[in-house]
Enzyme design. Sequence first.
Site, PDB file in Angstrom:
ATOM      1  N   ASN A 108      12.162  45.650  23.599  1.00 11.94           N
ATOM      2  CA  ASN A 108      12.375  45.054  22.573  1.00 11.94           C
ATOM      3  C   ASN A 108      12.064  43.715  22.501  1.00 11.94           C
ATOM      4  O   ASN A 108      12.997  42.926  23.228  1.00 11.94           O
ATOM      5  CB  ASN A 108      13.889  45.409  22.029  1.00 11.94           C
ATOM      6  CG  ASN A 108      14.550  44.489  20.744  1.00 11.94           C
ATOM      7  OD1 ASN A 108      13.637  44.002  19.785  1.00 11.94           O
ATOM      8  ND2 ASN A 108      15.816  44.780  20.555  1.00 11.94           N
ATOM      9  N   TRP A 109      11.085  43.082  21.741  1.00 14.61           N
ATOM     10  CA  TRP A 109      10.681  41.717  22.147  1.00 14.61           C
ATOM     11  C   TRP A 109      11.560  40.771  21.238  1.00 14.61           C
ATOM     12  O   TRP A 109      11.498  39.535  21.361  1.00 14.61           O
ATOM     13  CB  TRP A 109       9.130  41.525  21.684  1.00 14.61           C
ATOM     14  CG  TRP A 109       8.393  41.826  22.682  1.00 14.61           C
ATOM     15  CD1 TRP A 109       8.803  42.220  24.178  1.00 14.61           C
ATOM     16  CD2 TRP A 109       6.995  41.748  22.818  1.00 14.61           C
ATOM     17  NE1 TRP A 109       7.695  42.540  24.875  1.00 14.61           N
ATOM     18  CE2 TRP A 109       6.485  42.204  24.205  1.00 14.61           C
ATOM     19  CE3 TRP A 109       6.056  41.502  21.656  1.00 14.61           C
ATOM     20  CZ2 TRP A 109       5.327  42.408  24.468  1.00 14.61           C
ATOM     21  CZ3 TRP A 109       4.906  41.514  22.138  1.00 14.61           C
ATOM     22  CH2 TRP A 109       3.990  41.889  23.430  1.00 14.61           C
ATOM     23  N   LYS A 110      12.456  41.313  20.125  1.00 10.12           N
ATOM     24  CA  LYS A 110      13.218  40.469  19.221  1.00 10.12           C
ATOM     25  C   LYS A 110      12.383  39.462  18.664  1.00 10.12           C
ATOM     26  O   LYS A 110      11.284  39.747  18.460  1.00 10.12           O
ATOM     27  CB  LYS A 110      14.312  39.944  20.103  1.00 10.12           C
ATOM     28  CG  LYS A 110      15.160  41.006  20.921  1.00 10.12           C
ATOM     29  CD  LYS A 110      16.607  40.485  21.253  1.00 10.12           C
ATOM     30  CE  LYS A 110      17.159  41.602  21.982  1.00 10.12           C
ATOM     31  NZ  LYS A 110      18.476  41.396  22.849  1.00 10.12           N
ATOM     32  N   HIS A 163      20.066  48.238  15.778  1.00  6.79           N
ATOM     33  CA  HIS A 163      20.552  47.207  16.729  1.00  6.79           C
ATOM     34  C   HIS A 163      21.547  46.478  16.446  1.00  6.79           C
ATOM     35  O   HIS A 163      21.630  45.928  15.568  1.00  6.79           O
ATOM     36  CB  HIS A 163      19.146  46.295  17.230  1.00  6.79           C
ATOM     37  CG  HIS A 163      19.413  45.569  18.268  1.00  6.79           C
ATOM     38  ND1 HIS A 163      20.219  44.633  18.321  1.00  6.79           N
ATOM     39  CD2 HIS A 163      18.730  45.882  19.648  1.00  6.79           C
ATOM     40  CE1 HIS A 163      19.838  44.185  19.725  1.00  6.79           C
ATOM     41  NE2 HIS A 163      19.116  44.835  20.330  1.00  6.79           N
ATOM     42  N   GLU A 188      22.131  43.287  16.983  1.00  4.06           N
ATOM     43  CA  GLU A 188      22.002  42.056  16.286  1.00  4.06           C
ATOM     44  C   GLU A 188      21.746  42.252  14.929  1.00  4.06           C
ATOM     45  O   GLU A 188      22.120  41.480  14.050  1.00  4.06           O
ATOM     46  CB  GLU A 188      20.741  41.426  17.132  1.00  4.06           C
ATOM     47  CG  GLU A 188      21.073  40.837  18.240  1.00  4.06           C
ATOM     48  CD  GLU A 188      19.860  40.804  19.500  1.00  4.06           C
ATOM     49  OE1 GLU A 188      18.859  41.113  19.070  1.00  4.06           O
ATOM     50  OE2 GLU A 188      20.317  40.812  20.506  1.00  4.06           O
ATOM     51  N   GLU A 231      23.687  50.286  24.059  1.00  8.95           N
ATOM     52  CA  GLU A 231      23.836  48.980  24.239  1.00  8.95           C
ATOM     53  C   GLU A 231      25.132  48.260  23.874  1.00  8.95           C
ATOM     54  O   GLU A 231      25.407  47.740  22.864  1.00  8.95           O
ATOM     55  CB  GLU A 231      22.822  48.375  23.322  1.00  8.95           C
ATOM     56  CG  GLU A 231      21.346  48.846  23.600  1.00  8.95           C
ATOM     57  CD  GLU A 231      20.302  47.707  23.254  1.00  8.95           C
ATOM     58  OE1 GLU A 231      19.463  47.398  23.808  1.00  8.95           O
ATOM     59  OE2 GLU A 231      20.472  47.105  22.136  1.00  8.95           O
ATOM     60  N   GLY A 256      21.889  40.328  26.717  1.00  7.48           N
ATOM     61  CA  GLY A 256      21.720  39.089  26.931  1.00  7.48           C
ATOM     62  C   GLY A 256      22.555  38.077  27.634  1.00  7.48           C
ATOM     63  O   GLY A 256      22.491  36.948  27.690  1.00  7.48           O
ATOM     64  N   SER A 314      20.987  43.642  29.275  1.00  7.30           N
ATOM     65  CA  SER A 314      20.704  43.050  30.870  1.00  7.30           C
ATOM     66  C   SER A 314      20.045  44.105  31.894  1.00  7.30           C
ATOM     67  O   SER A 314      20.398  43.821  32.866  1.00  7.30           O
ATOM     68  CB  SER A 314      21.862  42.414  31.241  1.00  7.30           C
ATOM     69  OG  SER A 314      22.408  41.619  30.299  1.00  7.30           O
ATOM     70  N   GLY A 321      15.603  44.045  26.643  1.00 13.63           N
ATOM     71  CA  GLY A 321      15.133  42.860  25.894  1.00 13.63           C
ATOM     72  C   GLY A 321      14.317  41.780  26.725  1.00 13.63           C
ATOM     73  O   GLY A 321      13.282  41.935  26.851  1.00 13.63           O
ATOM     74  N   GLY A 322      15.069  40.780  27.326  1.00 12.40           N
ATOM     75  CA  GLY A 322      14.516  39.571  27.993  1.00 12.40           C
ATOM     76  C   GLY A 322      13.659  40.232  29.121  1.00 12.40           C
ATOM     77  O   GLY A 322      12.669  39.437  29.170  1.00 12.40           O
TER      78      GLY A 322
HETATM   79  P1  13P Z   1      18.479  42.162  27.000  1.00  9.73           P
HETATM   80  O1  13P Z   1      17.982  43.270  27.838  1.00  9.73           O
HETATM   81  O2  13P Z   1      17.941  40.807  26.747  1.00  9.73           O
HETATM   82  O3  13P Z   1      20.054  42.118  27.426  1.00  9.73           O
HETATM   83  O4  13P Z   1      18.686  42.739  25.567  1.00  9.73           O
HETATM   84  C1  13P Z   1      19.114  44.259  25.313  1.00  9.73           C
HETATM   85  C2  13P Z   1      18.748  44.668  23.984  1.00  9.73           C
HETATM   86  O5  13P Z   1      19.235  43.899  23.065  1.00  9.73           O
HETATM   87  C3  13P Z   1      17.540  45.302  23.971  1.00  9.73           C
HETATM   88  O6  13P Z   1      17.650  45.827  22.639  1.00  9.73           O
END
Ligand code: 13P
Length: 256
Positions: free
Chosen positions: A9-11, A94, A96, A166, A172, A213, A234-235
Site C-alpha cells: 500500500n503506497w499510500k 484502511h 487512515e 492492521e 507506521g 510495520s 506500507g513503508g
Molecule cells: P506500515 O507498513 O508503514 O506500518 O503501514 C501499514 C499499512 O498501513 C498498510 O496498509
Amino acid sequence: MRKPIIAGNWKMYKTLPESVAYVHELAPRLAPFTGVERVICPTYIALAGVADALRGTELKVGAQSVHWEAQGAFTSQISPAMLQGLVEYVIIGHSECRAYLGETDETVNKKVKAALAYALKPIVAVGESLQQNEAGQTASVIGGQIRAALEGVDAANMANIVLAYEPIWAIGTGKNASGAVAQSVIGGTIRATLIDLYGDAVAQTVRIQYGGSVKPENMHEYMSQPDIDGALVGGASLKTNDFAALIEAAAKAKGV
Ligand code: 13P
C-alpha cells in the site's frame, strides 16, 4: 492451501514516473516466486500507467479505495466501474480512511458490495486503536468490524475477499504486533468470526493478512504463523529491495 498474498500500500507516495520506474524494476525480480501472489496499490493517478507497465507480468495492481456508486456527483471520488479492467484488488476500510476521510463500517460494507459487483477483489482492513487494545476490546472491535464489513456478502463471494488485520497502533510506528499476538487475533478472532458466519469449510479458504510495520526482518515471524496468509505493507513496500525481500521471505516461510 491458501496462496500467500503480499500487498504493498503506497499510500500518498510516488509520482507517476516514480511509480512506473519502480514496477519496471521490481516485476522481473519477483518472477521466480510463483507461489506468492503480489499486489502493488499505487495512488489513483498512477494506476493506469502502472497497470500498462505490468501487463503480462505476475505483479498485480490494486487501488487504495473506491466509491460505492457507479458514477455521480461525488467530487474527488473514483467508482468501481472506473477501476474495472484496470485493477484486480481494492483496499477498503484502511484505518487512515476511517480516521481522516470519514470511512465507517457502513461505507466499508457498501464499498465491499460495490467492488464485488464490479468483479473487483476487496482487501478489507480492520484494526483496533491503542486505547481499545489497552482496554481489552480488541476481539469485540475486530469481530464487529468484520461482521459489519461482510453484512449481506454471501459465502460464494468469500473466495474473492482478502481480510487484513492492521492494529492502528502498529501502523507506521515501528511498533509491530508480535507474530503470536497477530496470530491470536487473526486465528482466534477473525477466522473464528468467519467460521461463525460462513462455516468452517469456507472460513478455512479465506486469506487473512497482517499489516503494521512489516519489514523484511520480521516477515518470517508473521508468515510462519498458521493463520497468517500474507501482509499488507506500507513503508517497506516503497523500496524495491525491501518488497522483493518480503516476497522471498513469504515464499520461504510457507514453503512455496
Ligand atoms: P506500515 O507498513 O508503514 O506500518 O503501514 C501499514 C499499512 O498501513 C498498510 O496498509
